[in-house]
Enzyme design. Structure first.
Site, PDB file in Angstrom:
ATOM      1  N   GLU A   1      92.900 134.402 -21.302  1.00 26.45           N
ATOM      2  CA  GLU A   1      92.009 133.245 -20.952  1.00 26.45           C
ATOM      3  C   GLU A   1      90.595 133.653 -19.817  1.00 26.45           C
ATOM      4  OE1 GLU A   1      90.853 129.990 -18.299  1.00 26.45           O
ATOM      5  OE2 GLU A   1      92.761 129.667 -19.042  1.00 26.45           O
TER       6      GLU A   1
ATOM      7  N   ASP B   1      96.088 126.032 -26.078  1.00 31.44           N
ATOM      8  CA  ASP B   1      95.457 125.359 -24.712  1.00 31.44           C
ATOM      9  C   ASP B   1      93.901 124.727 -23.919  1.00 31.44           C
ATOM     10  OD1 ASP B   1      96.736 123.199 -22.913  1.00 31.44           O
ATOM     11  OD2 ASP B   1      96.704 124.871 -22.135  1.00 31.44           O
TER      12      ASP B   1
ATOM     13  N   GLU C   1      98.664 107.649 -19.832  1.00 31.36           N
ATOM     14  CA  GLU C   1      97.996 107.074 -21.499  1.00 31.36           C
ATOM     15  C   GLU C   1      99.004 107.635 -22.485  1.00 31.36           C
ATOM     16  OE1 GLU C   1      93.472 106.985 -22.241  1.00 31.36           O
ATOM     17  OE2 GLU C   1      93.623 109.253 -20.581  1.00 31.36           O
TER      18      GLU C   1
END
Length: 366
Positions: A220, A276, A353
């Site tokens: 990250e 991700d 959604e």
């Protein structure tokens, strides 16, 4: 903090609008509020009447010849009396329009007011461009890192929501996202080597560590995302972000591109690579070119560090963005090695959604 409250009321009449009659019929409602009137007329395009109040509130009444009548009102959201006045005007206009149209009103639409410029921003677009109002009641965290703006907002329904540079990333309610990007419970992570690209909210790491892997490496780039999430997203990450190393995991605060290149050069391979980092770009416009190049590079490097029988998991985008998803699938056919893929459509609560997730694997060698 004072904000503007914007209210709307729409009428679609069953017949052509007699603009002059409607205008005269509604004038008294605004005059009762002491509002000054200004009227513009066009021979073939109807009427526009603007009403202004001494307290700064105003109303625009637009009457189109074909039967569409629109009323927009704006006032200070912090003015309780002004809010009551606006609600009263809306109610009176709706009743008067029923009288004037003699029940020929085909459709009436009164939307909830939009609050603009408030201390808490409750409006965020979906990936396919629709406006959503969230039930946000608190700004929990709002900081700018060297890479992005980081917000954590509290929702009554979804808990704390992580928003990065205006994109809703993950809420505490969104275990469905984490499960989907891990293979929806179909994979056995026991004793496996796993590489997570991104994932600064800690959700994926937290869930995989529970499954007794051999080692999980999470890469990250943004330490501030980790810092914010380990304090305010603990329902998602648990305690795994409290330390950058654990018995079966390590978190590297680095750009994943050099890390992937280094692993590829060293010949290091993983059973699972979970990307991700970002959703599939929504277009091929010049502004999106760099994102597509980034995704292609990530895909190729990920395949180089993925075992022959390994799997690569990633998010796609909103199910409605069929063109963007097709473009992504075309990229899968252009990698240095042949691959196959499957996709799954998942309802992620806070996204409001349906979202597409991909599983990619190398074709078996002949």
């Amino acid at each position: 903090m004072a904000a503007a409250r914007h209210s709307t009321l729409d009428f679609m009449l069953g017949a052509k609008a007699d603009g002059e009659t409607i205008l005269k019929g509604l004038q008294s409602i605004f005059q009762e509020q002491g509002m000054a009137e200004s009227v513009h007329t066009w021979q073939d395009h109807g009427y526009l009447a603007t009403y202004t109040n001494k307290n700064g509130s105003f109303a625009n009444l637009r009457i189109y010849p074909h039967g569409l009548v629109l009323l927009d009102l704006q006032s200070y959201d912090g003015d309780a009396q002004g809010k009551e006045e606006i609600d009263s005007i809306l109610n009176k206009v709706e009743e008067r329009m029923k009288e004037l149209s003699q029940d020929s009103t085909g459709r009436v639409k009164r939307l909830p007011p939009i609050v603009r410029g408030g201390a808490i921003d409750r409006y965020w677009p979906t990936a396919d461009g629709r406006l959503v109002e969230y039930d946000i009641d608190e700004v929990v965290y709002d900081e700018d890192s060297p890479y992005q703006n980081i917000k954590i907002l509290h929702s009554k329904q979804f808990g704390n929501i992580l928003i990065l540079s205006g994109d809703v990333n993950l809420a505490e309610s969104d275990l469905a996202y984490t499960r989907a990007i891990m293979g929806s419970g179909k994979e056995d992570y026991t004793g496996k080597d796993v590489l997570i690209l991104g994932g600064g909210d800690g959700g994926i790491l937290c869930e995989i560590v529970k499954l007794k892997p051999k080692m999980v490496t999470m890469v990250e780039i943004d330490q501030m995302v980790i810092d914010g999430c380990k304090k305010y997203m603990r329902k998602t990450c648990g305690d795994v972000l409290d330390n950058l190393k654990g018995d079966c995991y390590q978190v590297l605060i680095e750009d994943c591109i050099p890390v992937l290149k280094r692993y590829a050069k060293e010949g290091r391979e993983f059973d699972y690579v979970i990307n991700d980092l970002t959703a599939v770009p929504i277009s091929t416009s010049p502004e999106e070119d760099s994102t597509w190049e980034f995704l292609r590079l990530i895909l190729d490097l990920s395949m180089k560090v993925l075992k022959q029988d390994g799997k690569y998991f990633t998010q796609g985008n909103c199910v409605n963005l069929t063109e963007a998803l097709s473009l992504y699938e075309e990229q899968l056919g252009r990698l240095y090695c042949p691959v196959e893929f499957s996709k799954e459509i998942v309802c992620v609560p806070s996204y409001l959604e349906l979202w597409v997730f991909y599983t990619v694997w190398k074709k078996a060698k002949p």
